[in-house]
Design a protein around this motif. Structure first.
Motif, PDB file in Angstrom:
ATOM      1  N   ILE A 376      61.396 -18.490 -18.042  1.00 33.84           N
ATOM      2  CA  ILE A 376      62.767 -18.658 -17.559  1.00 33.84           C
ATOM      3  C   ILE A 376      63.300 -20.029 -17.942  1.00 33.84           C
ATOM      4  CG2 ILE A 376      64.180 -18.822 -15.475  1.00 33.84           C
ATOM      5  CD1 ILE A 376      62.331 -16.720 -14.238  1.00 33.84           C
ATOM      6  N   VAL A 377      62.459 -21.058 -17.835  1.00 27.77           N
ATOM      7  CA  VAL A 377      62.903 -22.404 -18.181  1.00 27.77           C
ATOM      8  C   VAL A 377      63.230 -22.510 -19.669  1.00 27.77           C
ATOM      9  CG1 VAL A 377      62.164 -24.812 -18.346  1.00 27.77           C
ATOM     10  CG2 VAL A 377      61.719 -23.517 -16.267  1.00 27.77           C
ATOM     11  N   THR A 378      62.383 -21.951 -20.531  1.00 29.45           N
ATOM     12  CA  THR A 378      62.640 -22.014 -21.975  1.00 29.45           C
ATOM     13  C   THR A 378      63.863 -21.192 -22.353  1.00 29.45           C
ATOM     14  OG1 THR A 378      61.046 -20.207 -22.306  1.00 29.45           O
ATOM     15  CG2 THR A 378      60.230 -22.463 -22.544  1.00 29.45           C
ATOM     16  N   LEU A 379      64.076 -20.074 -21.654  1.00 26.57           N
ATOM     17  CA  LEU A 379      65.288 -19.300 -21.882  1.00 26.57           C
ATOM     18  C   LEU A 379      66.521 -20.124 -21.527  1.00 26.57           C
ATOM     19  CD1 LEU A 379      66.750 -16.636 -22.525  1.00 26.57           C
ATOM     20  CD2 LEU A 379      66.341 -15.945 -20.151  1.00 26.57           C
ATOM     21  N   GLY A 380      66.434 -20.871 -20.435  1.00 27.63           N
ATOM     22  CA  GLY A 380      67.540 -21.748 -20.063  1.00 27.63           C
ATOM     23  C   GLY A 380      67.784 -22.842 -21.088  1.00 27.63           C
ATOM     24  N   PHE A 381      66.706 -23.382 -21.671  1.00 21.59           N
ATOM     25  CA  PHE A 381      66.884 -24.407 -22.697  1.00 21.59           C
ATOM     26  C   PHE A 381      67.619 -23.861 -23.905  1.00 21.59           C
ATOM     27  CE2 PHE A 381      64.963 -25.889 -26.755  1.00 21.59           C
ATOM     28  CZ  PHE A 381      65.668 -27.085 -26.847  1.00 21.59           C
ATOM     29  N   GLY A 382      67.302 -22.644 -24.308  1.00 16.28           N
ATOM     30  CA  GLY A 382      67.992 -22.052 -25.443  1.00 16.28           C
ATOM     31  C   GLY A 382      69.475 -21.909 -25.195  1.00 16.28           C
ATOM     32  N   GLU A 383      69.839 -21.495 -23.990  1.00 15.98           N
ATOM     33  CA  GLU A 383      71.258 -21.361 -23.667  1.00 15.98           C
ATOM     34  C   GLU A 383      71.925 -22.730 -23.536  1.00 15.98           C
ATOM     35  OE1 GLU A 383      73.292 -18.476 -23.414  1.00 15.98           O
ATOM     36  OE2 GLU A 383      71.535 -17.944 -24.607  1.00 15.98           O
ATOM     37  N   ILE A 384      71.227 -23.706 -22.989  1.00 12.28           N
ATOM     38  CA  ILE A 384      71.774 -25.059 -22.877  1.00 12.28           C
ATOM     39  C   ILE A 384      72.081 -25.624 -24.254  1.00 12.28           C
ATOM     40  CG2 ILE A 384      71.185 -27.436 -22.257  1.00 12.28           C
ATOM     41  CD1 ILE A 384      69.690 -26.291 -19.847  1.00 12.28           C
ATOM     42  N   PHE A 385      71.174 -25.407 -25.211  1.00  5.20           N
ATOM     43  CA  PHE A 385      71.413 -25.906 -26.575  1.00  5.20           C
ATOM     44  C   PHE A 385      72.664 -25.274 -27.165  1.00  5.20           C
ATOM     45  CE2 PHE A 385      70.982 -24.925 -31.101  1.00  5.20           C
ATOM     46  CZ  PHE A 385      70.990 -26.204 -31.627  1.00  5.20           C
ATOM     47  N   ARG A 386      72.783 -23.958 -27.042  1.00  5.25           N
ATOM     48  CA  ARG A 386      73.938 -23.273 -27.629  1.00  5.25           C
ATOM     49  C   ARG A 386      75.245 -23.737 -26.992  1.00  5.25           C
ATOM     50  NH1 ARG A 386      77.097 -19.070 -26.458  1.00  5.25           N
ATOM     51  NH2 ARG A 386      75.971 -18.677 -24.503  1.00  5.25           N
ATOM     52  N   ILE A 387      75.268 -23.856 -25.664  1.00  6.47           N
ATOM     53  CA  ILE A 387      76.495 -24.274 -24.982  1.00  6.47           C
ATOM     54  C   ILE A 387      76.822 -25.729 -25.291  1.00  6.47           C
ATOM     55  CG2 ILE A 387      77.521 -24.645 -22.697  1.00  6.47           C
ATOM     56  CD1 ILE A 387      75.873 -22.244 -21.724  1.00  6.47           C
ATOM     57  N   THR A 388      75.796 -26.558 -25.453  1.00 11.54           N
ATOM     58  CA  THR A 388      76.026 -27.973 -25.747  1.00 11.54           C
ATOM     59  C   THR A 388      76.678 -28.158 -27.107  1.00 11.54           C
ATOM     60  OG1 THR A 388      74.145 -28.620 -24.363  1.00 11.54           O
ATOM     61  CG2 THR A 388      74.918 -30.215 -25.993  1.00 11.54           C
ATOM     62  N   VAL A 389      76.132 -27.510 -28.137  1.00 11.52           N
ATOM     63  CA  VAL A 389      76.729 -27.668 -29.468  1.00 11.52           C
ATOM     64  C   VAL A 389      78.095 -26.983 -29.535  1.00 11.52           C
ATOM     65  CG1 VAL A 389      74.495 -27.880 -30.613  1.00 11.52           C
ATOM     66  CG2 VAL A 389      75.511 -25.618 -30.331  1.00 11.52           C
ATOM     67  N   LEU A 390      78.314 -25.988 -28.672  1.00  9.16           N
ATOM     68  CA  LEU A 390      79.621 -25.334 -28.628  1.00  9.16           C
ATOM     69  C   LEU A 390      80.679 -26.263 -28.034  1.00  9.16           C
ATOM     70  CD1 LEU A 390      81.171 -22.659 -29.105  1.00  9.16           C
ATOM     71  CD2 LEU A 390      80.556 -22.013 -26.761  1.00  9.16           C
ATOM     72  N   ASN A 391      80.290 -27.116 -27.087  1.00 10.23           N
ATOM     73  CA  ASN A 391      81.240 -27.993 -26.400  1.00 10.23           C
ATOM     74  C   ASN A 391      81.422 -29.348 -27.081  1.00 10.23           C
ATOM     75  OD1 ASN A 391      81.841 -26.147 -24.364  1.00 10.23           O
ATOM     76  ND2 ASN A 391      80.100 -26.813 -23.113  1.00 10.23           N
ATOM     77  N   MET A 392      80.603 -29.649 -28.086  1.00  8.35           N
ATOM     78  CA  MET A 392      80.762 -30.922 -28.802  1.00  8.35           C
ATOM     79  C   MET A 392      81.801 -30.769 -29.900  1.00  8.35           C
ATOM     80  SD  MET A 392      76.887 -32.431 -29.111  1.00  8.35           S
ATOM     81  CE  MET A 392      75.999 -33.005 -27.662  1.00  8.35           C
ATOM     82  N   THR A 395      86.953 -32.000 -27.712  1.00  8.84           N
ATOM     83  CA  THR A 395      87.834 -31.675 -26.581  1.00  8.84           C
ATOM     84  C   THR A 395      87.036 -31.590 -25.283  1.00  8.84           C
ATOM     85  OG1 THR A 395      89.303 -30.419 -28.033  1.00  8.84           O
ATOM     86  CG2 THR A 395      89.501 -30.027 -25.667  1.00  8.84           C
ATOM     87  N   SER A 396      86.018 -30.721 -25.278  1.00  6.55           N
ATOM     88  CA  SER A 396      85.161 -30.592 -24.103  1.00  6.55           C
ATOM     89  C   SER A 396      84.076 -31.644 -24.077  1.00  6.55           C
ATOM     90  CB  SER A 396      84.527 -29.197 -24.070  1.00  6.55           C
ATOM     91  OG  SER A 396      85.514 -28.189 -24.080  1.00  6.55           O
ATOM     92  N   GLY A 397      83.854 -32.307 -25.193  1.00 11.86           N
ATOM     93  CA  GLY A 397      82.819 -33.318 -25.300  1.00 11.86           C
ATOM     94  C   GLY A 397      83.029 -34.135 -26.554  1.00 11.86           C
ATOM     95  N   PRO A 398      82.050 -34.956 -26.925  1.00 12.88           N
ATOM     96  CA  PRO A 398      82.192 -35.764 -28.146  1.00 12.88           C
ATOM     97  C   PRO A 398      82.278 -34.895 -29.391  1.00 12.88           C
ATOM     98  CG  PRO A 398      79.943 -35.868 -27.283  1.00 12.88           C
ATOM     99  CD  PRO A 398      80.760 -35.170 -26.245  1.00 12.88           C
ATOM    100  N   ASP A 399      82.965 -35.385 -30.398  1.00 13.80           N
ATOM    101  CA  ASP A 399      83.147 -34.626 -31.643  1.00 13.80           C
ATOM    102  C   ASP A 399      81.949 -34.862 -32.556  1.00 13.80           C
ATOM    103  OD1 ASP A 399      84.099 -33.132 -33.666  1.00 13.80           O
ATOM    104  OD2 ASP A 399      85.694 -34.498 -34.285  1.00 13.80           O
ATOM    105  N   ILE A 400      80.954 -34.017 -32.404  1.00 16.79           N
ATOM    106  CA  ILE A 400      79.731 -34.161 -33.210  1.00 16.79           C
ATOM    107  C   ILE A 400      79.426 -32.884 -33.991  1.00 16.79           C
ATOM    108  CG2 ILE A 400      77.230 -34.562 -33.128  1.00 16.79           C
ATOM    109  CD1 ILE A 400      77.643 -36.257 -30.665  1.00 16.79           C
TER     110      ILE A 400
END
Length: 608
Positions: A376-392, A395-400
């Motif tokens: 469950i934790v590793t599944l959460g990490f995968g989703e965190i990575f996808r959402i993080t790069v989506l928000n960079m 506008t929602s975060g730094p432009d990276i």
């Protein structure tokens, strides 16, 4: 002086092959019917099956098999071959070390399924059975007769005798010898296997070369199937053919030879794979080949985490994304926030290093968990990575990462003046862009295979296996479980990141949607885990084969539309039911899943 007594032993019933199987005819008559049916199936492929060339493959020609007829020809040849081997012909005993009867059943079923699938497809597409020519009718009758004869053969093998726990060591040895002699007697009486003489070293190497060449031919044929019906027929023939070879013991015998000559096998396998682009006339199928290699390499890295260390990681595709984004940012892309273009070797090392750092960061606080909690934790990490790069996206975060648009226009690689985006002529063969990247990815795969092999054979590899088998016992023996698991997690992440650096240049663009848990197109975390389990956990060739199948089959089953995933899932369920250890398992897992049939009673009691 005490006298040890042993329990009275009941007489054993040894199957001599004289009673009937599922079909109520004598086994010898069934064996002759199956062999003759296989031979007649071969003859039918040289006759016309339909009168019009509108059915794909042009089955109207006499004297020259085409399309699905070729696959039926192969099924008939295997049926006839195993049928002759079941008579105990001396020259064929080496091909059937485990006996030919079970292999004969499967090969006859394969020929029957492929022939009748072709007949049904002709009838559906052309409008009825009236469109069949004599060859189609002959094939239908011949394959049906072969199946009928094959299932007249007995199914029961000699059963192990119960061992009295009060037996002395001498009694156990005598008991084991009686069992072996009974099995050999029954095998000879029923026309099954007999021990084959040992081959010289050069002959063993020739067998390995022949097996690798056959694998290249099958893989090339499967990728190059031109229409849907041909691919479905290919799956049927290849599946039943492999199952028949496995039941005959031929797969196990070849596997033993490859394990004996590991260096020769590895070199030969990569030479055969490197020859694949030169077998293609255009870049169409080389495209599928390079994506298969990317998928297979990442699956092999996951095999370290899941197959060796026993850590269930459901977010592993995120490490592939880390490597891909890292390489894309330093590739000179106009979408990259960094105005820098590193050479490939530097970007590859940087992508692997960043992915390893992420593996340590994620693994350090979570690897004290076990089982489902870790998943469950590793599944959460995968989703965190996808959402993080989506928000960079600025506008929602730094432009990276440029958000949902990703990093695009990634330039082609240029290594020592060799531009991977242009066509090149090598030894008279022209290879295009994806063929160039196929050869590069093959080199990356070789590096990953070497790392996996050296790691699994090392002290740390044995510690991984100990943790996988019983973590509590391993900790009690002094193994630092947390450190060992963290090394596996970091190494697996680094290998995925290395593959991601090539993927970024192959796809031109990296976007967050490519790294979901269950994306429509692999690689994704669900398909990667399925590739490891399907192919065989803890092995080198298993995940490579599993990844190739899991990428190739969905790409070829697009004609099913909405039923594609249903058919794919059904195939996985059936495979896990009948071969849960995977297509190419290691011996330990095979015994775990089939202990009652693989391990003799004497050995199991001694091991207990």
């Amino acid at each position: 002086m005490t006298t040890q007594t042993t329990a009275p032993q009941t007489p054993r019933k040894v199957d001599t092959g004289k009673h009937a199987g599922l079909i109520g005819i004598p086994p010898q008559l069934g064996r002759a019917l199956a062999t003759g049916g296989g031979a007649l199936t071969i003859v039918s492929t040289f006759l016309a099956w339909t009168w019009t060339a509108e059915f794909p493959g042009d089955l109207t020609v006499y004297g020259y098999p085409g399309g699905l007829q070729v696959l039926v020809l192969i099924g008939g040849a295997l049926t006839a071959l195993f049928g002759l081997a079941s008579y105990g012909i001396k020259g064929l005993r080496w091909l059937t070390p485990a006996g030919a009867d079970s292999a004969l059943k499967l090969s006859a079923l394969g020929a029957f399924a492929t022939a009748w699938f072709t007949i049904i497809a002709i009838s559906v597409q052309l409008g009825g059975l009236v469109n069949l020519e004599p060859g189609g009718w002959v094939a239908a009758i011949a394959t049906l007769a072969a199946v009928h004869g094959a299932f007249a053969l007995p199914f029961d093998w000699p059963a192990n005798e119960p061992v009295d726990p009060e037996d002395t060591t001498k009694d156990r040895i005598l008991h084991q010898r009686r069992h072996v002699f009974a099995v050999l007697k029954a095998s000879l009486a029923s026309g099954t296997a007999a021990p084959a003489r040992k081959l010289p070293a050069y002959a063993e190497i020739l067998v390995i070369v022949a097996a690798l060449a056959l694998g290249l031919i099958v893989f090339t044929y499967g990728i190059g199937t031109e229409y849907d019906e041909l691919f479905v027929g290919f799956l049927i023939t290849a599946g039943f053919g492999f199952a028949a070879a496995a039941k005959a013991g031929l797969v196990g015998r070849v596997s033993a030879l490859t394990a004996k000559h590991r260096n020769v096998t590895m070199i030969g396998a990569f030479v055969a794979a490197a020859a694949f682009p030169f077998t293609q006339s255009d870049d169409q199928y080389a495209t599928i080949g390079v994506y298969i290699l990317i998928f297979a390499t990442v699956a092999l890295g996951l095999n370290i985490v899941v197959g060796l260390a026993g850590l269930l990681d459901l977010g592993y595709v995120a490490f592939l994304g880390v490597g891909a984004y890292t390489a894309a940012m330093v590739s000179g892309s106009p979408s990259s926030p960094f105005d820098i273009q590193l050479p490939f070797w530097a970007s590859a090392l940087l992508g692997a290093a960043v992915a390893m750092v992420f593996g340590v960061i994620i693994g350090a606080p979570t690897l004290r968990l076990r089982g489902d909690y870790l998943a469950i934790v590793t599944l959460g990490f995968g989703e965190i990575f996808r959402i993080t790069v989506l928000n960079m996206d600025g506008t929602s975060g730094p432009d990276i990462t440029n958000g949902s648009n990703g990093i695009s226009s990634i330039p082609n690689l240029n290594i020592l003046g060799f531009d991977f985006g242009e066509e090149h002529t090598i030894a008279g063969f022209t290879i295009a862009r994806f063929a160039n990247y196929f050869l590069l990815m093959l080199l990356i795969t070789l590096i990953v295979v070497v790392v996996f092999r050296r790691s699994s054979d090392s002290r740390i590899g044995r510690a991984w296996i100990a943790i996988r088998e019983d973590e509590t016992a391993a900790l009690a023996m002094g193994i630092n479980g947390f450190r060992v698991k963290l090394i596996a997690f970091a190494l697996g992440a680094a290998l995925a990141g290395l593959a991601g650096t090539v993927q970024a240049h192959v796809t031109y663009t990296v976007t967050p949607e490519q790294y979901q848990f269950a994306h429509v197109v692999p690689p994704n975390s669900a398909f990667l885990l399925a590739a490891v389990v399907l192919g065989g956990m803890g092995t080198i060739s298993g995940p490579l084969v599993g990844a190739a199948l899991l990428y190739l089959i969905p790409a070829k089953l697009q004609f099913l539309g909405d039923y594609q995933l249903f058919a794919f899932g059904l195939a996985l369920v059936l495979l896990m039911r009948f071969r849960p250890e995977g297509l190419i398992p290691n011996r330990r897992r095979q015994l775990e899943f089939h202990e009652e049939t693989e391990a003799p009673t004497v050995l199991s009691k001694a091991g207990a």
